[in-house]
Design an enzyme around this catalytic site. Structure first.
Site, mmCIF file in Angstrom:
data_model
loop_
_atom_site.group_PDB
_atom_site.id
_atom_site.type_symbol
_atom_site.label_atom_id
_atom_site.label_comp_id
_atom_site.label_asym_id
_atom_site.label_seq_id
_atom_site.Cartn_x
_atom_site.Cartn_y
_atom_site.Cartn_z
ATOM 1 N N LEU A 104 0.866 -1.172 0.000
ATOM 2 C CA LEU A 104 0.000 0.000 0.000
ATOM 3 C C LEU A 104 0.900 1.218 0.000
ATOM 4 O O LEU A 104 1.720 1.384 0.907
ATOM 5 C CB LEU A 104 -0.876 -0.034 1.264
ATOM 6 C CG LEU A 104 -1.719 1.177 1.603
ATOM 7 C CD1 LEU A 104 -2.823 1.361 0.570
ATOM 8 C CD2 LEU A 104 -2.341 0.984 2.984
ATOM 9 N N HIS A 117 -7.398 7.741 -3.550
ATOM 10 C CA HIS A 117 -8.218 6.544 -3.288
ATOM 11 C C HIS A 117 -7.252 5.396 -2.999
ATOM 12 O O HIS A 117 -6.659 4.823 -3.920
ATOM 13 C CB HIS A 117 -9.105 6.229 -4.491
ATOM 14 C CG HIS A 117 -10.251 5.322 -4.177
ATOM 15 N ND1 HIS A 117 -11.488 5.475 -4.762
ATOM 16 C CD2 HIS A 117 -10.368 4.260 -3.365
ATOM 17 C CE1 HIS A 117 -12.313 4.548 -4.309
ATOM 18 N NE2 HIS A 117 -11.635 3.776 -3.461
ATOM 19 N N LEU A 118 -7.103 5.063 -1.732
ATOM 20 C CA LEU A 118 -6.116 4.046 -1.371
ATOM 21 C C LEU A 118 -6.447 2.695 -1.980
ATOM 22 O O LEU A 118 -7.595 2.404 -2.284
ATOM 23 C CB LEU A 118 -5.958 3.946 0.154
ATOM 24 C CG LEU A 118 -7.112 3.410 0.986
ATOM 25 C CD1 LEU A 118 -7.034 1.902 1.119
ATOM 26 C CD2 LEU A 118 -7.027 4.018 2.378
ATOM 27 N N HIS A 119 -5.413 1.892 -2.174
ATOM 28 C CA HIS A 119 -5.566 0.564 -2.774
ATOM 29 C C HIS A 119 -4.312 -0.247 -2.492
ATOM 30 O O HIS A 119 -3.211 0.284 -2.449
ATOM 31 C CB HIS A 119 -5.814 0.674 -4.287
ATOM 32 C CG HIS A 119 -4.788 1.479 -5.006
ATOM 33 N ND1 HIS A 119 -4.769 2.868 -4.969
ATOM 34 C CD2 HIS A 119 -3.734 1.109 -5.770
ATOM 35 C CE1 HIS A 119 -3.753 3.312 -5.684
ATOM 36 N NE2 HIS A 119 -3.101 2.265 -6.175
ATOM 37 N N PHE A 120 -4.512 -1.523 -2.264
ATOM 38 C CA PHE A 120 -3.408 -2.454 -2.064
ATOM 39 C C PHE A 120 -3.058 -3.106 -3.391
ATOM 40 O O PHE A 120 -3.954 -3.491 -4.149
ATOM 41 C CB PHE A 120 -3.805 -3.572 -1.086
ATOM 42 C CG PHE A 120 -3.802 -3.161 0.356
ATOM 43 C CD1 PHE A 120 -2.667 -3.350 1.144
ATOM 44 C CD2 PHE A 120 -4.924 -2.593 0.927
ATOM 45 C CE1 PHE A 120 -2.662 -2.987 2.478
ATOM 46 C CE2 PHE A 120 -4.933 -2.223 2.268
ATOM 47 C CZ PHE A 120 -3.801 -2.412 3.042
#
Length: 171
Positions: A104, A117-120
């Site tokens: 991340l 927009h966070l995302h792994f």
């Protein structure tokens, strides 16, 4: 010197930059095949990266449009971890990688390309997959079309007795 042409990258490099969130846009289209959404949960979804580091590069994204991990509730955080674990299982069954990078990137300084927009990222890895092409040619070699990867994952998920994610109690 030989050349390896990757004209498909020009769409990304020279294409019109959309100021709309790529993840929110994918969700709003309601066309998982076209947007490469692999699976949907209650709080998050799994999507193929359109510009992958490696074949099968997936991302786990919350529905909530946020850059702050702590703003997500416990249920969303837990489901994201379940989705990551499930994605690793899918990719292991599909392409037998020798390892994974899971990460991340929070903020531009940390390497985030999409900062709001966070995302792994879940990137399957094989010994020797970073070769001369990346180093000398600044080009990545991806062995499979995204459409084919999406279809293969759909067939695999359909066979999954748990029904995708989140994992069932029997897992």
């Amino acid at each position: 010197m030989q050349r390896l042409w990757t004209p498909w990258r020009m769409q990304y490099i020279a294409g019109e930059k959309n100021h709309e969130c790529i993840f929110c846009s994918a969700l709003s289209q309601q066309n998982d095949r076209e947007t490469f959404i692999v699976s949907r949960g209650e709080h998050c979804f799994v999507i193929l990266n359109k510009y992958p580091y490696n074949n099968g590069h997936l991302m786990v994204v919350p529905y909530a449009h946020t850059a702050d991990l702590s703003s997500l509730g416990g249920a969303a955080q837990a489901e994201m971890m379940q989705a990551i674990a499930r994605a690793i299982q899918w990719l292991t069954a599909l392409s037998h990688p020798e390892g994974f990078n899971v990460g991340l990137n929070l903020g531009r300084a940390a390497g985030a390309g999409v900062t709001d927009h966070l995302h792994f990222h879940i990137v399957p890895r094989w010994v020797g997959d970073t070769n001369f092409m990346t180093i000398t040619g600044e080009t990545r070699v991806i062995a499979q079309w995204l459409d084919d990867t999406w279809s293969a994952l759909q067939r695999l998920i359909a066979q999954d007795v748990s029904g995708g994610f989140p994992a069932t109690q029997s897992d």
